[in-house]
Design a protein around this motif. Structure first.
Motif, PDB file in Angstrom:
ATOM      1  N   GLY A  56      40.027  14.785  12.416  1.00 27.08           N
ATOM      2  CA  GLY A  56      38.322  15.629  12.079  1.00 27.08           C
ATOM      3  C   GLY A  56      38.181  15.144  10.870  1.00 27.08           C
ATOM      4  N   ALA A  57      38.918  15.248   9.878  1.00 29.29           N
ATOM      5  CA  ALA A  57      38.488  14.258   8.882  1.00 29.29           C
ATOM      6  C   ALA A  57      38.179  13.595   8.242  1.00 29.29           C
ATOM      7  CB  ALA A  57      39.872  14.604   7.812  1.00 29.29           C
ATOM      8  N   LEU A  58      38.920  12.509   9.215  1.00 27.25           N
ATOM      9  CA  LEU A  58      37.977  11.207   9.236  1.00 27.25           C
ATOM     10  C   LEU A  58      37.550  11.245   9.301  1.00 27.25           C
ATOM     11  CD1 LEU A  58      38.989   8.315   8.893  1.00 27.25           C
ATOM     12  CD2 LEU A  58      40.182   8.317  11.759  1.00 27.25           C
ATOM     13  N   LEU A  59      36.375  11.609  11.208  1.00 22.95           N
ATOM     14  CA  LEU A  59      35.029  11.264  11.608  1.00 22.95           C
ATOM     15  C   LEU A  59      34.793  12.147  10.409  1.00 22.95           C
ATOM     16  CD1 LEU A  59      36.438  12.681  15.228  1.00 22.95           C
ATOM     17  CD2 LEU A  59      35.762  10.134  14.509  1.00 22.95           C
ATOM     18  N   GLU A  60      34.917  13.622   9.927  1.00 26.19           N
ATOM     19  CA  GLU A  60      33.517  13.891   8.911  1.00 26.19           C
ATOM     20  C   GLU A  60      33.088  13.066   8.137  1.00 26.19           C
ATOM     21  OE1 GLU A  60      34.493  17.304   7.266  1.00 26.19           O
ATOM     22  OE2 GLU A  60      35.043  18.110   9.132  1.00 26.19           O
ATOM     23  N   MET A  61      34.282  12.331   7.350  1.00 22.19           N
ATOM     24  CA  MET A  61      33.844  10.886   6.038  1.00 22.19           C
ATOM     25  C   MET A  61      33.292   9.313   6.681  1.00 22.19           C
ATOM     26  SD  MET A  61      36.844   8.340   4.077  1.00 22.19           S
ATOM     27  CE  MET A  61      37.491  10.288   3.231  1.00 22.19           C
ATOM     28  N   PHE A  62      34.016   9.476   8.086  1.00 22.71           N
ATOM     29  CA  PHE A  62      32.505   8.017   9.069  1.00 22.71           C
ATOM     30  C   PHE A  62      31.559   8.535   8.849  1.00 22.71           C
ATOM     31  CE2 PHE A  62      35.526   4.577  11.679  1.00 22.71           C
ATOM     32  CZ  PHE A  62      36.465   4.910  10.496  1.00 22.71           C
ATOM     33  N   GLN A  63      30.745  10.436   9.456  1.00 22.60           N
ATOM     34  CA  GLN A  63      29.908   9.727   9.329  1.00 22.60           C
ATOM     35  C   GLN A  63      29.150  10.520   8.213  1.00 22.60           C
ATOM     36  OE1 GLN A  63      27.927  10.964  12.341  1.00 22.60           O
ATOM     37  NE2 GLN A  63      25.964  11.192  11.172  1.00 22.60           N
ATOM     38  N   TYR A  64      29.557  10.738   6.720  1.00 24.44           N
ATOM     39  CA  TYR A  64      28.593  10.809   6.371  1.00 24.44           C
ATOM     40  C   TYR A  64      28.793   8.868   5.815  1.00 24.44           C
ATOM     41  CZ  TYR A  64      28.284  11.350   0.560  1.00 24.44           C
ATOM     42  OH  TYR A  64      27.915  10.905  -0.289  1.00 24.44           O
ATOM     43  N   PHE A  65      29.632   7.970   5.208  1.00 27.58           N
ATOM     44  CA  PHE A  65      29.732   7.058   5.058  1.00 27.58           C
ATOM     45  C   PHE A  65      28.541   5.925   6.658  1.00 27.58           C
ATOM     46  CE2 PHE A  65      33.416   7.394   2.601  1.00 27.58           C
ATOM     47  CZ  PHE A  65      33.398   6.904   1.452  1.00 27.58           C
ATOM     48  N   THR A  66      28.724   6.571   7.406  1.00 24.43           N
ATOM     49  CA  THR A  66      27.372   5.647   8.308  1.00 24.43           C
ATOM     50  C   THR A  66      26.144   6.244   7.257  1.00 24.43           C
ATOM     51  OG1 THR A  66      28.564   6.244  10.452  1.00 24.43           O
ATOM     52  CG2 THR A  66      26.185   6.126  10.354  1.00 24.43           C
ATOM     53  N   GLU A  67      25.813   7.830   6.982  1.00 23.98           N
ATOM     54  CA  GLU A  67      24.217   8.164   6.780  1.00 23.98           C
ATOM     55  C   GLU A  67      24.297   7.370   5.969  1.00 23.98           C
ATOM     56  OE1 GLU A  67      24.854  11.674   5.829  1.00 23.98           O
ATOM     57  OE2 GLU A  67      24.516  12.566   8.487  1.00 23.98           O
ATOM     58  N   LEU A  68      25.002   6.883   4.305  1.00 24.06           N
ATOM     59  CA  LEU A  68      25.571   6.071   3.078  1.00 24.06           C
ATOM     60  C   LEU A  68      24.694   4.997   3.416  1.00 24.06           C
ATOM     61  CD1 LEU A  68      25.385   6.588   0.258  1.00 24.06           C
ATOM     62  CD2 LEU A  68      28.047   5.295   0.229  1.00 24.06           C
ATOM     63  N   THR A  69      25.001   4.157   4.649  1.00 30.04           N
ATOM     64  CA  THR A  69      25.021   2.951   4.738  1.00 30.04           C
ATOM     65  C   THR A  69      23.663   2.634   5.365  1.00 30.04           C
ATOM     66  OG1 THR A  69      27.119   2.629   5.747  1.00 30.04           O
ATOM     67  CG2 THR A  69      25.022   1.259   6.870  1.00 30.04           C
ATOM     68  N   ALA A  70      23.114   3.267   6.125  1.00 29.64           N
ATOM     69  CA  ALA A  70      21.521   3.804   6.871  1.00 29.64           C
ATOM     70  C   ALA A  70      20.774   3.444   4.861  1.00 29.64           C
ATOM     71  CB  ALA A  70      20.925   5.251   7.415  1.00 29.64           C
TER      72      ALA A  70
END
Length: 411
Positions: A196-210
């Motif tokens: 879940g920590a990995l998925l939360e980090m992924f969500q954060y960086f997906t938004e950063l990319t956009a």
């Protein structure tokens, strides 16, 4: 070719708790180097592997990157962990092989070249002073790991990425949960919860990319978000994976070196005095701190064809574990390897790996450690341990999780 029977000492390499007992770990690795440097390991819950414990053999395998590939098993995790990583589809640099690895590495390479490090030095020096001022204000005691060492390199890598300071706490929590998943104190819970920590980090960086694609800025995050390979932008998994490896590995490895280096200086007061009296030794001392702590404990490689090593046949499809911890204590390479020597020269440690997968952020790690101790030692009137250091349980990246110290600093 002979196939050695499994040496029980090699089981420590798949035991996260073994890394909390440095004396026991090094005793086992010393035995392996002398008696079974290429040893077959079968441990419950893990796919079997060959343990490689000699410095020369690790370098030989690293050089043969066309034969020994990072994919599909770049690090040692349980069978369940192997399956979950494959399902998530992570594509960080440590999961890749050439030519893909070469192309992706080039995206961020300019940010870690000497010219870029010279530009970052003022920031590294400034942050070092800030955290040492905090030590002075919070003294005369602190947990050096939790109050200093985990934060200083975090601020550095987040500054490079361009992440706002308000998000630093979340990034620290995610990285500690990812690399501390085998430690009862640091882990989030079950394997599923840790993912879940990995998925939360992924969500954060997906938004950063956009955000960086909509409004590019002058930071590493923008470079990654807007990068192309063969004319095509990176997909979501590729961009997020790139951020994640830089944020996590770029933070925890330097943190472990700084905290482990501090512990080593306090445990070897003669070396602390030597370095304080001759600060020109700092570049050598930094390398010794990195060798001594070896934050990245291992990487895995998979043989693409049969390969003979020290009279042992490693078959196509079998995995090898490269024990950097063992290689950095190899008696054939280091004079008195179990002595902490701030003037050690030469120091052919392999804490950053070797060959095409040599650590992208090595120069940044060296800069951070150098800046921190160059700022600390002139102000350090005295220091001592205020309790027992405690190591993280891990088989991948880690070091001390607690280092209670007592000290006095000049204003």
């Amino acid at each position: 070719m002979s196939t050695p029977t499994m040496d029980d000492a090699a089981k420590v390499l798949a035991d996260p708790k073994a890394y909390t007992d440095e004396a026991g770990l090094h005793a086992a690795l010393t035995h392996l180097r002398a008696n079974a440097p290429v040893s077959w390991v079968e441990v419950e819950d893990y796919a079997p592997f060959w343990a490689i414990t000699k410095h020369a053999d690790i370098m030989e395998i690293e050089r043969a990157n066309d034969i020994f590939t990072n994919s599909p098993r770049p690090v040692l995790v349980t069978r369940q962990g192997d399956e979950q990583q494959a399902a998530v589809g992570i594509k960080t640099l440590i999961h890749m092989d050439d030519p893909q690895h070469r192309d992706f590495r080039a995206i961020g390479a300019n940010w870690f070249r000497p010219k870029a490090m010279r530009a970052l030095k003022d920031r590294a020096d400034e942050l070092a002073v800030q955290f040492i001022d905090k030590m002075a204000a919070e003294g005369p005691e602190c947990d050096f790991v939790q109050q200093v060492a985990v934060n200083y390199p975090l601020y550095m890598i987040m500054t490079l990425l361009g992440v706002p300071e308000s998000d630093f706490a979340s990034m620290l929590r995610w990285t500690q949960e990812l690399f501390g998943s085998d430690d009862e104190e640091l882990q989030r819970g079950t394997m599923e919860e840790s993912m879940g920590a990995l998925l939360e980090m992924f969500q954060y960086f997906t938004e950063l990319t956009a955000s960086r694609r909509a409004e590019p800025t002058d930071d590493l995050a923008s470079t990654i978000a807007n990068a192309t390979i063969d004319g095509k932008p990176l997909d979501d998994i590729e961009t997020v994976s790139y951020y994640a490896i830089l944020a996590a590995a770029g933070h925890d490895t330097s943190s472990a070196s700084i905290s482990g280096g501090m512990a080593a200086l306090l445990q070897h007061p003669d070396q602390l005095a030597r370095l304080r009296n001759d600060m020109s030794l700092m570049p050598l001392a930094v390398e010794e701190m990195i060798r001594w702590t070896t934050p990245v404990k291992e990487f895995m490689r998979t043989a693409q064809r049969d390969y003979d090593l020290r009279g042992t046949r490693i078959k196509a499809g079998e995995s090898v574990l490269l024990s950097y911890v063992s290689g950095n204590r190899d008696e054939d390479v280091f004079v008195d390897p179990f002595s902490f020597d701030v003037g050690r020269d030469p120091n052919k440690h392999i804490a950053f790996g070797y060959g095409v997968h040599f650590c992208l952020g090595a120069a940044l790690a060296r800069l951070e450690i150098n800046s921190f101790f160059s700022a600390l030692l002139p102000r350090l009137e005295w220091a001592e341990l205020a309790g027992e250091p405690a190591h993280m349980a891990t088989t991948f990246v880690g070091g001390l999780k607690h280092l209670p110290i007592r000290y006095r600093l000049r204003a």
